[in-house]
Design a protein around this motif. Structure first.
Motif, PDB file in Angstrom:
ATOM      1  N   ALA A  75      -2.821   9.044   6.157  1.00 44.26           N
ATOM      2  CA  ALA A  75      -1.632   8.184   6.107  1.00 44.26           C
ATOM      3  C   ALA A  75      -0.329   8.972   6.047  1.00 44.26           C
ATOM      4  CB  ALA A  75      -1.718   7.245   4.900  1.00 44.26           C
TER       5      ALA A  75
ATOM      6  N   ALA B  45       1.249  10.177  -3.617  1.00 48.40           N
ATOM      7  CA  ALA B  45       0.183   9.173  -3.789  1.00 48.40           C
ATOM      8  C   ALA B  45      -0.901   9.642  -4.754  1.00 48.40           C
ATOM      9  CB  ALA B  45      -0.446   8.845  -2.435  1.00 48.40           C
ATOM     10  N   GLU B  46      -1.106  10.969  -4.806  1.00 50.41           N
ATOM     11  CA  GLU B  46      -2.218  11.502  -5.602  1.00 50.41           C
ATOM     12  C   GLU B  46      -1.754  12.115  -6.926  1.00 50.41           C
ATOM     13  OE1 GLU B  46      -4.297  14.181  -2.979  1.00 50.41           O
ATOM     14  OE2 GLU B  46      -4.657  12.599  -1.512  1.00 50.41           O
TER      15      GLU B  46
ATOM     16  N   LYS C  34      -7.152   5.934  -7.047  1.00 48.92           N
ATOM     17  CA  LYS C  34      -6.014   6.671  -7.595  1.00 48.92           C
ATOM     18  C   LYS C  34      -5.981   6.549  -9.130  1.00 48.92           C
ATOM     19  CE  LYS C  34      -4.709   8.032  -3.544  1.00 48.92           C
ATOM     20  NZ  LYS C  34      -4.434   7.276  -2.381  1.00 48.92           N
TER      21      LYS C  34
ATOM     22  N   VAL D 283       3.237  16.773   0.502  1.00 50.12           N
ATOM     23  CA  VAL D 283       2.275  15.985  -0.271  1.00 50.12           C
ATOM     24  C   VAL D 283       1.901  16.762  -1.532  1.00 50.12           C
ATOM     25  CG1 VAL D 283      -0.039  14.951  -0.209  1.00 50.12           C
ATOM     26  CG2 VAL D 283       1.349  15.010   1.878  1.00 50.12           C
TER      27      VAL D 283
ATOM     28  N   SER E  16      -4.215  16.710   4.059  1.00 53.05           N
ATOM     29  CA  SER E  16      -3.823  15.508   3.320  1.00 53.05           C
ATOM     30  C   SER E  16      -4.645  14.341   3.831  1.00 53.05           C
ATOM     31  CB  SER E  16      -2.335  15.247   3.549  1.00 53.05           C
ATOM     32  OG  SER E  16      -1.944  13.997   3.006  1.00 53.05           O
ATOM     33  N   PHE E  17      -4.438  13.201   3.201  1.00 54.56           N
ATOM     34  CA  PHE E  17      -5.023  11.971   3.709  1.00 54.56           C
ATOM     35  C   PHE E  17      -4.215  11.535   4.935  1.00 54.56           C
ATOM     36  CE2 PHE E  17      -5.350   7.261   3.555  1.00 54.56           C
ATOM     37  CZ  PHE E  17      -6.689   7.195   3.908  1.00 54.56           C
TER      38      PHE E  17
ATOM     39  N   LEU F  18       5.170   4.497   2.775  1.00 52.10           N
ATOM     40  CA  LEU F  18       5.581   5.642   3.604  1.00 52.10           C
ATOM     41  C   LEU F  18       6.241   5.170   4.905  1.00 52.10           C
ATOM     42  CD1 LEU F  18       2.489   8.029   3.251  1.00 52.10           C
ATOM     43  CD2 LEU F  18       4.838   8.588   2.583  1.00 52.10           C
TER      44      LEU F  18
ATOM     45  N   THR G  11       0.560   3.474   2.154  1.00 54.56           N
ATOM     46  CA  THR G  11       0.821   3.687   3.580  1.00 54.56           C
ATOM     47  C   THR G  11       2.040   2.882   4.031  1.00 54.56           C
ATOM     48  OG1 THR G  11      -1.556   3.980   3.903  1.00 54.56           O
ATOM     49  CG2 THR G  11      -0.237   3.592   5.879  1.00 54.56           C
TER      50      THR G  11
ATOM     51  N   SER H 282       0.858  -1.185   0.000  1.00 51.38           N
ATOM     52  CA  SER H 282       0.000   0.000   0.000  1.00 51.38           C
ATOM     53  C   SER H 282       0.896   1.238   0.000  1.00 51.38           C
ATOM     54  CB  SER H 282      -0.914   0.026   1.232  1.00 51.38           C
ATOM     55  OG  SER H 282      -0.177   0.325   2.393  1.00 51.38           O
TER      56      SER H 282
ATOM     57  N   ASP I  45       5.262  12.642  -0.665  1.00 48.95           N
ATOM     58  CA  ASP I  45       4.082  11.787  -0.751  1.00 48.95           C
ATOM     59  C   ASP I  45       3.335  12.188  -2.015  1.00 48.95           C
ATOM     60  OD1 ASP I  45       1.633  10.561  -0.694  1.00 48.95           O
ATOM     61  OD2 ASP I  45       1.222  10.952   1.414  1.00 48.95           O
TER      62      ASP I  45
END
Ligand SMILES: *Cc1c(COP(=O)(O)O)cnc(C)c1O
Length: 375
Positions: free
Chosen positions: A83, A154-155, A181, A126, A80-81, A59, A56, A54, A152
Motif C-alpha cells: 500500500a 502504519a506499523e 496492527k 515507512v 514495505s507493505f 495514504l 491505504t 483504512s 507511513d
C-alpha cells in the motif's frame, strides 16, 4: 497446536463500547470519530487528525492533497507493505525505489538524495516493523530540495525517534488500525498533519468532496470518495487506545523471550534495533535467516512450519518485484540489492499480544527441527 501469525486481542469492555454505539443514532460521523481523532492529535502532538476507513485510503488522500499527479516522482522504499507504493499509482505518480539499510531495513537516506531529479515531488518513508526511519536525515534532505515528506507509520503507533513520536514527522503521516496492527478498529486508518490545508482537503475528499464546515449534505465542491471511518470502528480503536502502553510492553516482553530462545539457533539473526530509537512499538517479529537458507529454502521453512500448524509470514517480498510491478511497470531485479537480499531471508514468526511462552517454545523447537532438516 495451531498458532496464527497474528491474532486480534479484544477485551469484553471494548466489545461493550462497540455495542453501545449500535444503540445510538450515530453510526457514522459521530462523537467516537471526534474522540479518536482527538486521542491521536494529543498523542502525536499534531494539530490535525483525519480518520479514514483504512491506512491505504489515508495514504491516498495525502497523495491527492499534496497535489502529486501524473508523471511526478516520489522516492520510497521497496521494503514495505504494498500500500505504501500503490497509493502513488492511484494518482499515476512514479515510484522511485531507494534501497534500504541492511541493519534497520529502513530507507537509506544517502541513496534517497542521489535519486532526486527535477520531477521529484516527495519522499515517502515507512517506519518498517515499528522501527522509525531516519527522520532527521530525511527532513534535512526534504527541506534542502523543497520536497514533501510523508511518513507511513502504519506499523509504528507508539514508537519514538529521538524523543519524538512516530506519526509526527513530515508534512503528513498515517497510522493503520487493521487487525494485525498494534491498535485495532477492524478496518481503519488516520492521517496526521500540522497543515490546515492538507487537513481540510483530506477531510473533504474522505467525505465525498463535501465542504468541511457548514456545507450542504448534497453539495460537492471537489472530487471525493467515501473513505469515512464508521463509529463502530472508531469506538473499538478508542477503547483499545487506552491500553496502548500495556500492549507495547506485552509485545516487547514476547520479543525478548523470542530473542533469548532463538539465540541457540545459529542459522538466524534476531531483530536488530537502533539505540537512536529509544522507544519501539513492535509490529511483527521478523528474523533474518542465514544466506544458505534464503529464497526457496525459506519458502520450504514456511510450508513445513504450516504443516505443524504454525503460520509464518514472508515480510517483505520487495514491492518492485511484485508480479504487478514487474509486468505493468517494468521493474527488474537488481535495482535494490539490499532489499532483495533481505527480502529473501526475512521470516516473520507468530507474534501477537497474548502469545504464550508455551506457544513460543513450540515455534522455536519446530523452527530448529526444520532448519536442521533442510539446511
Ligand atoms: C498495514 C499497512 C498499510 C495499510 O494499512 P491498511 O489499514 O491495511 O490499509 C500501509 N503501509 C504499511 C507499511 C502497512 O503495514
Amino acid at each position: 497446536m495451531e498458532i496464527p501469525l497474528a491474532k486480534p486481542d479484544i477485551r469484553e469492555r471494548e466489545i461493550k463500547e462497540v455495542v453501545k454505539v449500535l444503540k445510538t443514532s450515530y453510526l457514522s460521523l459521530g462523537p467516537k470519530l471526534k474522540e479518536l481523532e482527538k486521542k491521536l492529535t494529543d498523542f502525536t502532538g499534531r494539530k490535525y487528525a483525519i480518520a479514514a476507513n483504512s491506512g491505504t485510503s489515508a495514504l491516498h488522500l495525502i497523495i491527492q492533497a499534496l497535489g502529486i499527479k501524473d508523471g511526478d516522482e516520489v522516492i520510497t522504499t521497496p521494503f514495505s507493505f504494498i500500500a505504501s507504493t500503490n497509493c502513488l499509482l492511484y494518482e499515476r505518480a512514479k515510484p522511485v525505489f531507494a534501497d534500504i539499510k541492511s541493519d534497520t531495513f529502513n530507507i537509506n537516506p544517502e541513496l534517497v538524495e542521489k535519486l532526486i531529479t527535477s520531477k521529484t515531488k516527495a519522499i515517502l518513508a515507512v517506519d518498517v516493523f515499528g522501527q522509525s526511519a531516519d527522520w532527521q536525515e530525511l527532513e534535512k534532505i526534504a527541506k534542502k530540495h523543497k520536497l514533501f515528506l510523508i511518513e507511513d507509520s502504519a506499523e509504528a503507533l507508539g514508537s519514538e525517534y529521538k524523543g519524538r513520536r512516530c506519526g509526527s514527522f513530515g508534512d503528513a503521516a498515517i497510522f493503520s488500525f487493521y487487525p494485525n496492527k498494534q491498535i485495532i478498529a477492524g478496518e481503519g486508518g488516520i492521517i496526521l498533519t500540522n497543515n490546515k490545508n492538507i487537513s481540510d482537503l483530506c477531510r473533504s475528499m474522505a467525505n465525498q468532496g463535501r465542504k468541511t464546515e457548514d456545507g450542504k449534505w448534497l453539495e460537492h465542491i471537489r472530487l471525493g470518495y467515501n473513505y469515512r471511518l464508521d463509529e463502530l470502528s472508531c469506538a473499538l480503536a478508542v477503547a483499545q487506545f487506552g491500553r496502548l502502553e500495556r500492549i507495547i510492553k506485552k509485545r516487547e516482553a514476547i520479543a525478548r523471550i523470542y530473542n533469548k530462545k532463538l539465540s541457540e539457533i545459529s542459522e538466524l539473526e534476531t531483530p536488530v534495533f537502533s539505540k537512536n530509537r529509544i522507544k519501539l512499538s513492535r509490529f511483527v517479529y521478523v528474523v533474518k535467516l542465514a544466506r544458505n537458507l534464503a529464497g526457496k529454502k525459506k519458502d520450504k521453512i514456511i510450508s513445513e512450519m504450516a504443516k505443524k500448524g504454525i503460520q509464518c509470514g514472508n515480510y517483505f517480498y520487495p514491492i518492485h518485484l511484485q508480479p504487478f510491478y514487474k509486468k505493468e511497470l517494468g521493474f527488474k531485479k537488481g535495482i535494490c540489492p539490499v532489499a532483495e537480499n533481505i527480502g529473501e531471508r526475512t521470516l516473520a514468526l507468530p507474534f501477537f499480544n497474548n502469545l504464550t511462552e508455551k506457544e513460543i517454545d513450540f515455534v522455536v523447537k519446530s523452527l530448529k527441527e526444520i532448519i536442521n532438516k533442510i539446511k
